[in-house]
Write an enzyme that holds these catalytic residues in place. Structure first.
Site, PDB file in Angstrom:
ATOM      1  N   ASP A   1      36.977 -18.191  -7.056  1.00  0.00           N
ATOM      2  CA  ASP A   1      36.042 -18.452  -6.182  1.00  0.00           C
ATOM      3  C   ASP A   1      35.170 -17.231  -5.696  1.00  0.00           C
ATOM      4  O   ASP A   1      35.822 -16.049  -5.693  1.00  0.00           O
ATOM      5  CB  ASP A   1      36.783 -19.233  -4.751  1.00  0.00           C
ATOM      6  CG  ASP A   1      35.696 -20.062  -4.129  1.00  0.00           C
ATOM      7  OD1 ASP A   1      34.491 -19.966  -4.548  1.00  0.00           O
ATOM      8  OD2 ASP A   1      36.075 -20.611  -3.064  1.00  0.00           O
TER       9      ASP A   1
ATOM     10  N   ASN B   1      32.424 -30.179  -9.812  1.00  0.00           N
ATOM     11  CA  ASN B   1      31.381 -29.317  -9.720  1.00  0.00           C
ATOM     12  C   ASN B   1      30.101 -30.007 -10.328  1.00  0.00           C
ATOM     13  O   ASN B   1      29.012 -29.298 -10.127  1.00  0.00           O
ATOM     14  CB  ASN B   1      31.629 -28.204 -10.596  1.00  0.00           C
ATOM     15  CG  ASN B   1      32.763 -27.050  -9.975  1.00  0.00           C
ATOM     16  OD1 ASN B   1      33.391 -26.427 -10.722  1.00  0.00           O
ATOM     17  ND2 ASN B   1      32.429 -26.936  -8.782  1.00  0.00           N
TER      18      ASN B   1
END
Ligand code: FPP
Length: 242
Positions: A31, A79
């Protein structure tokens, strides 16, 4: 830990930097690519590109540190909610990553595995992935890439398969997880300061150690992975016992 297991790990990995107390299976929620780019006033796509470079560094670091299996969360089932342009950038990065690295993976004895419903990707990516799976199948160490992956979906799928066989127990479900034949997950790392699992390896994390670091994924490399392994080595794992 006895020195016998250290020396056998050294014999297996043929190097002197392996500690027997290091994890066998590490998973990473990569991330912070976007924030890394923003800090530099760069487009998000360049953050993801730098994230791809970090993947390469960390795969190499696993070899040095004797980590047998590395699982990376590259594209979650959520996503798809991102803007079309960013999804397309990520897909192009994937195409380039496979092309640029497969020969090296084969040479290094690294087997590629995919968890998740990757068949939802564009047909040319599915084809490239399947070709890479086939060509790396003989490798001893494993790089698992989670693509269009969601842990809740994985568990539902495994439970349904177990039910179809007439037995819904923890071990019957486990047998049908994507990760059934991989070493148990030892250490789960998330970069960039967020402290949540975001639907990643929920079942497999039941007894894994967790490590959350503020380092943004594109800045993560061998030193950070080694530090995480050292931290793991100090943890006392009790698996519910005392
Ligand atoms: C999270 O950063 C990262 C992703 C959603 C994608 C992960 C992909 C890579 C590291 C690159 C390619 C990987 C492979 C295996 C080729 P973010 O965009 O959520 O960052 P932010 O939270 O700072 O915005």
């Amino acid at each position: 830990m006895g020195s016998a297991s250290t020396s056998s790990a050294r014999a297996v990995f043929g190097m002197s930097q392996v500690a027997s107390t290091y994890p066998r299976h590490v998973a990473i929620i990569m991330d912070g690519n976007g924030r890394w780019a923003k800090k530099r006033r760069l487009p998000r796509a360049l953050g993801h590109k730098a994230g791809g470079d970090a993947v390469k560094r960390v795969v190499e670091a696993c070899e040095v540190l004797g980590i047998e299996c590395l699982t990376l969360y590259a594209f979650s089932s959520e996503n798809w909610k991102r803007e079309a342009e960013e999804i397309s950038d990520l897909m192009n990065l994937m195409r380039r990553f496979i092309e640029a690295n497969i020969a090296d993976f084969i040479a290094k004895g690294l087997r590629l595995r995919i968890i998740g419903d990757y068949k939802a990707f564009d047909p040319d990516i599915v084809e490239r992935l399947e070709d890479a799976l086939e060509r790396t199948a003989g490798g001893k160490r494993t790089l698992v890439v989670a693509l269009n992956y969601g842990a809740q979906q994985e568990i539902v799928r495994a439970a349904a398969l177990a039910a179809a066989e007439g037995e819904v127990t923890a071990s019957a479900i486990e047998k049908h997880l994507y990760t059934a034949d991989l070493p148990p997950l030892d250490l789960l790392i998330r970069t960039s300061g967020e402290v949540r699992l975001s639907n990643f390896l929920l079942w497999q994390s039941a007894y894994a150690e967790m490590l959350f670091t503020d380092v943004l994924w594109p800045d993560f490399g061998q030193a950070e992975l080694r530090a995480a392994c050292e931290e793991f080595a100090t943890r006392e794992r009790r698996y519910g016992g005392r």
